[in-house]
Design a protein around this motif. Structure first.
Motif, PDB file in Angstrom:
ATOM      1  N   ASP A 165       0.829  -1.206   0.000  1.00 30.17           N
ATOM      2  CA  ASP A 165       0.000   0.000   0.000  1.00 30.17           C
ATOM      3  C   ASP A 165       0.867   1.261   0.000  1.00 30.17           C
ATOM      4  N   THR A 169       1.125   4.133  -2.864  1.00 31.94           N
ATOM      5  CA  THR A 169       0.870   5.535  -2.542  1.00 31.94           C
ATOM      6  C   THR A 169       2.023   6.412  -3.038  1.00 31.94           C
ATOM      7  N   GLU A 207       1.805   6.719  -6.723  1.00 35.87           N
ATOM      8  CA  GLU A 207       0.674   7.606  -7.052  1.00 35.87           C
ATOM      9  C   GLU A 207       1.110   9.065  -6.931  1.00 35.87           C
ATOM     10  N   LYS A 208       1.807   9.395  -5.841  1.00 36.44           N
ATOM     11  CA  LYS A 208       2.286  10.770  -5.629  1.00 36.44           C
ATOM     12  C   LYS A 208       3.278  11.192  -6.717  1.00 36.44           C
TER      13      LYS A 208
END
Length: 179
Positions: free
Chosen positions: A164, A168, A171-172
């Motif tokens: 996860d 993340t 994604e950033k």
């Protein structure tokens, strides 16, 4: 160590290895240097020598970790879709391995050949660097260049939280494609 006692050579490496095996969290090179009364550069060399003896030590942004063998049934896997330019490959792989994730492979869907998969198997920055150096020294293209940057990775970690956190971070960095 205390009292400015300096461990030398093999004894220091055996001690460092035991500390890493006993640790519940990463130990920084600075901490190891302080505990053994040597420079951080000596610790970097010691870690390299331990890795050369096939000790499963991983350098992370938080310090050094001893990687314990995890039975495959306890590993968490995830396939993710990514897109980026070739020059972002290092950033992508670093983001993943820095979160304790192993990048097992890269897969693309080729219009003629169908699914093409290549093994990567990197779980540390050192392994990422070796992979990237091999690409560069052989003048090979990334598979993702055949699909304008779009590709899949099979990831593996010992916890879902690591997967996860890695996703993340991707994604950033605007690398992860939302499915």
């Amino acid at each position: 160590m205390g009292n400015n006692q300096k461990l030398t050579g093999e004894k220091r490496r055996v001690t460092i290895l035991q500390w890493l095996k006993d640790a519940q969290k990463p130990i920084t090179g600075g901490e190891l240097a302080e505990k053994t009364n040597v420079s951080r550069q000596v610790i970097v060399q010691d870690i390299s020598l331990l890795k050369a003896k096939n000790e499963p030590i991983m350098a992370t942004s938080q310090g050094y970790l001893y990687i314990r063998e995890t039975p495959e049934e306890f590993l968490h896997k995830r396939v993710i879709a990514c897109t980026h330019r070739p020059e972002q490959t290092k950033e992508e792989l670093y983001l993943l391995v820095d979160h304790g994730v192993t990048v097992k492979d890269v897969r693309i869907e080729h219009p003629v050949y169908g699914d093409l998969t290549a093994s990567i198997m990197v779980s540390s920055r050192h392994e990422v660097n070796q992979f990237l150096e091999k690409i560069q020294s052989t003048n090979a293209a990334y598979l993702s260049q055949l699909t304008d940057g779009t590709h899949l990775h099979t990831l593996e970690a010992d916890t879902e939280e690591k997967l996860d956190a890695a996703c993340t971070a991707l994604e950033k960095a605007d690398i992860l494609i939302h499915t």
